[in-house]
Design a protein around this motif. Sequence first.
Motif, PDB file in Angstrom:
ATOM      1  N   ASN A  21      27.924  40.588 -69.079  1.00  0.00           N
ATOM      2  CA  ASN A  21      28.632  39.802 -68.576  1.00  0.00           C
ATOM      3  C   ASN A  21      28.755  39.786 -66.956  1.00  0.00           C
ATOM      4  OD1 ASN A  21      28.932  38.749 -70.998  1.00  0.00           O
ATOM      5  ND2 ASN A  21      30.903  39.683 -71.095  1.00  0.00           N
ATOM      6  N   LEU A  22      29.037  38.904 -66.265  1.00  0.00           N
ATOM      7  CA  LEU A  22      29.057  38.928 -64.814  1.00  0.00           C
ATOM      8  C   LEU A  22      30.127  38.026 -64.208  1.00  0.00           C
ATOM      9  CD1 LEU A  22      27.885  40.068 -61.968  1.00  0.00           C
ATOM     10  CD2 LEU A  22      26.222  38.240 -62.059  1.00  0.00           C
ATOM     11  N   GLN A  23      31.056  38.564 -63.468  1.00  0.00           N
ATOM     12  CA  GLN A  23      32.140  37.830 -62.901  1.00  0.00           C
ATOM     13  C   GLN A  23      31.862  37.741 -61.267  1.00  0.00           C
ATOM     14  OE1 GLN A  23      36.424  39.291 -61.472  1.00  0.00           O
ATOM     15  NE2 GLN A  23      36.762  38.468 -63.645  1.00  0.00           N
ATOM     16  N   VAL A  24      31.800  36.326 -60.563  1.00  0.00           N
ATOM     17  CA  VAL A  24      31.279  36.250 -59.545  1.00  0.00           C
ATOM     18  C   VAL A  24      32.611  35.539 -58.731  1.00  0.00           C
ATOM     19  CG1 VAL A  24      29.891  35.065 -57.743  1.00  0.00           C
ATOM     20  CG2 VAL A  24      29.071  35.792 -60.054  1.00  0.00           C
ATOM     21  N   LEU A  25      32.906  36.097 -57.518  1.00  0.00           N
ATOM     22  CA  LEU A  25      34.111  35.708 -56.908  1.00  0.00           C
ATOM     23  C   LEU A  25      33.654  34.978 -55.534  1.00  0.00           C
ATOM     24  CD1 LEU A  25      37.172  35.269 -55.966  1.00  0.00           C
ATOM     25  CD2 LEU A  25      36.940  37.639 -55.131  1.00  0.00           C
ATOM     26  N   VAL A  26      34.054  33.665 -55.326  1.00  0.00           N
ATOM     27  CA  VAL A  26      33.472  33.075 -54.162  1.00  0.00           C
ATOM     28  C   VAL A  26      34.598  32.652 -53.200  1.00  0.00           C
ATOM     29  CG1 VAL A  26      32.361  30.791 -53.332  1.00  0.00           C
ATOM     30  CG2 VAL A  26      31.712  31.851 -55.360  1.00  0.00           C
ATOM     31  N   LEU A  27      34.504  33.234 -52.121  1.00  0.00           N
ATOM     32  CA  LEU A  27      35.479  33.117 -50.743  1.00  0.00           C
ATOM     33  C   LEU A  27      34.969  32.390 -49.938  1.00  0.00           C
ATOM     34  CD1 LEU A  27      36.190  37.016 -50.529  1.00  0.00           C
ATOM     35  CD2 LEU A  27      37.258  35.232 -51.881  1.00  0.00           C
ATOM     36  N   ASP A  28      36.087  31.648 -49.091  1.00  0.00           N
ATOM     37  CA  ASP A  28      35.456  30.879 -47.844  1.00  0.00           C
ATOM     38  C   ASP A  28      35.480  31.809 -46.812  1.00  0.00           C
ATOM     39  OD1 ASP A  28      38.135  31.311 -46.766  1.00  0.00           O
ATOM     40  OD2 ASP A  28      38.939  29.289 -47.241  1.00  0.00           O
ATOM     41  N   LYS A  29      35.052  31.140 -45.451  1.00  0.00           N
ATOM     42  CA  LYS A  29      35.051  32.036 -44.278  1.00  0.00           C
ATOM     43  C   LYS A  29      36.284  32.677 -43.799  1.00  0.00           C
ATOM     44  CE  LYS A  29      33.697  31.114 -39.493  1.00  0.00           C
ATOM     45  NZ  LYS A  29      33.549  29.989 -38.449  1.00  0.00           N
ATOM     46  N   GLU A  30      37.523  32.257 -44.323  1.00  0.00           N
ATOM     47  CA  GLU A  30      38.653  33.088 -44.030  1.00  0.00           C
ATOM     48  C   GLU A  30      38.966  34.143 -45.337  1.00  0.00           C
ATOM     49  OE1 GLU A  30      41.654  30.064 -43.366  1.00  0.00           O
ATOM     50  OE2 GLU A  30      40.714  29.757 -41.499  1.00  0.00           O
ATOM     51  N   GLY A  31      38.362  34.127 -46.232  1.00  0.00           N
ATOM     52  CA  GLY A  31      38.574  35.164 -47.416  1.00  0.00           C
ATOM     53  C   GLY A  31      39.318  34.764 -48.516  1.00  0.00           C
ATOM     54  N   LYS A  32      39.507  33.356 -48.378  1.00  0.00           N
ATOM     55  CA  LYS A  32      40.580  32.947 -49.521  1.00  0.00           C
ATOM     56  C   LYS A  32      39.316  32.281 -50.736  1.00  0.00           C
ATOM     57  CE  LYS A  32      44.064  31.168 -46.204  1.00  0.00           C
ATOM     58  NZ  LYS A  32      44.606  29.953 -45.348  1.00  0.00           N
ATOM     59  N   PRO A  33      40.114  32.288 -51.938  1.00  0.00           N
ATOM     60  CA  PRO A  33      39.359  31.783 -53.070  1.00  0.00           C
ATOM     61  C   PRO A  33      38.795  30.101 -52.958  1.00  0.00           C
ATOM     62  CG  PRO A  33      41.204  32.945 -53.851  1.00  0.00           C
ATOM     63  CD  PRO A  33      41.245  32.782 -52.195  1.00  0.00           C
ATOM     64  N   VAL A  34      37.759  29.992 -53.359  1.00  0.00           N
ATOM     65  CA  VAL A  34      36.803  28.643 -53.300  1.00  0.00           C
ATOM     66  C   VAL A  34      36.806  28.278 -54.701  1.00  0.00           C
ATOM     67  CG1 VAL A  34      35.093  27.230 -52.657  1.00  0.00           C
ATOM     68  CG2 VAL A  34      35.814  29.266 -51.168  1.00  0.00           C
ATOM     69  N   ALA A  35      37.536  27.047 -54.891  1.00  0.00           N
ATOM     70  CA  ALA A  35      37.151  26.060 -56.226  1.00  0.00           C
ATOM     71  C   ALA A  35      36.025  25.391 -56.123  1.00  0.00           C
ATOM     72  CB  ALA A  35      38.606  25.431 -56.594  1.00  0.00           C
ATOM     73  N   ASP A  36      35.502  25.020 -57.253  1.00  0.00           N
ATOM     74  CA  ASP A  36      34.276  23.945 -57.484  1.00  0.00           C
ATOM     75  C   ASP A  36      33.194  24.187 -56.735  1.00  0.00           C
ATOM     76  OD1 ASP A  36      35.879  22.247 -59.211  1.00  0.00           O
ATOM     77  OD2 ASP A  36      36.514  21.040 -57.670  1.00  0.00           O
ATOM     78  N   ALA A  37      32.899  25.573 -56.441  1.00  0.00           N
ATOM     79  CA  ALA A  37      31.640  26.141 -55.955  1.00  0.00           C
ATOM     80  C   ALA A  37      30.760  26.496 -57.421  1.00  0.00           C
ATOM     81  CB  ALA A  37      31.574  27.609 -55.252  1.00  0.00           C
ATOM     82  N   VAL A  38      29.411  26.182 -57.261  1.00  0.00           N
ATOM     83  CA  VAL A  38      28.489  26.222 -58.243  1.00  0.00           C
ATOM     84  C   VAL A  38      27.982  27.831 -58.050  1.00  0.00           C
ATOM     85  CG1 VAL A  38      26.439  25.334 -59.446  1.00  0.00           C
ATOM     86  CG2 VAL A  38      28.061  23.833 -58.450  1.00  0.00           C
ATOM     87  N   VAL A  39      28.143  28.491 -59.216  1.00  0.00           N
ATOM     88  CA  VAL A  39      27.538  29.939 -59.291  1.00  0.00           C
ATOM     89  C   VAL A  39      26.145  29.791 -60.283  1.00  0.00           C
ATOM     90  CG1 VAL A  39      27.779  32.406 -59.862  1.00  0.00           C
ATOM     91  CG2 VAL A  39      29.537  30.878 -58.730  1.00  0.00           C
ATOM     92  N   VAL A  40      25.221  30.005 -59.717  1.00  0.00           N
ATOM     93  CA  VAL A  40      24.022  30.141 -60.658  1.00  0.00           C
ATOM     94  C   VAL A  40      23.381  31.600 -60.669  1.00  0.00           C
ATOM     95  CG1 VAL A  40      21.728  28.995 -61.184  1.00  0.00           C
ATOM     96  CG2 VAL A  40      23.463  27.715 -60.142  1.00  0.00           C
ATOM     97  N   VAL A  41      23.098  32.036 -62.081  1.00  0.00           N
ATOM     98  CA  VAL A  41      22.536  33.314 -62.197  1.00  0.00           C
ATOM     99  C   VAL A  41      21.190  33.156 -62.832  1.00  0.00           C
ATOM    100  CG1 VAL A  41      22.738  35.442 -63.306  1.00  0.00           C
ATOM    101  CG2 VAL A  41      24.665  34.550 -62.370  1.00  0.00           C
TER     102      VAL A  41
END
Length: 216
Positions: A21-41
């Motif tokens: 399993n893999l957990q991917v955290l997506v942040l914006d330019k300011e380091g805040k969490p981003v919702a509705d980003a598509v993560v593809v592995v």
Amino acid sequence: MNKTLISLALAALSSYATAGNLQVLVLDKEGKPVADAVVVVVPVNKGVPKAALPMQVTISQEKMRFIPAVSVVGVGAKGSFVNNDPWEHHVRASAAGIAQFSTASSGGFELRIDGKPDGKPGKAADAVFEKAGAVLLGCHIHGSMRGHVYVSDSPWALLTGADGIANLEQIPDGAAQIRVWHADQLLDIAPQQTTVSATPGKATMQLSVVPRRRRI
């Protein structure tokens, strides 16, 4: 069954037997969490995902918006568009990133959907998402309407939640590539290489923009 066939069968099964399993955290330019980003592995080795990508999605047009604003589907998925507003809408679709909508050059489509009659279900029209990649949705009449469908050719694809996290499960062990897409990120983010193992892994990807606040 002779020993050679048994060995070949076991070898084939072993290529699908180990996964992580893999957990991917997506942040914006300011380091805040981003919702509705598509993560593809995209793993190097073959495997079977815990759950297949949706091959059918319903997207509503309501209060001058596409709902959901972002969907993730597999290649060849059918989209059903339902107009729940009392006025006419269009659905024009093209590859995201094109300066203007161009169905001819992008393999997109155009639909016209009448307004919802009083006391009756909304009118609907269907289309098929045939090519992998991000699809931009809009309306000829209402230029402010925007939505996206991400068509993934990898079954390990997921939207991040409000916490900016996507948890992808049962990825084949070994080398893999992580890709992230977001509607407000105009330039592609460089993919990240990782190695999947039985031990749960974590990765962080950062956008170069701060996404615009979505109209509620």
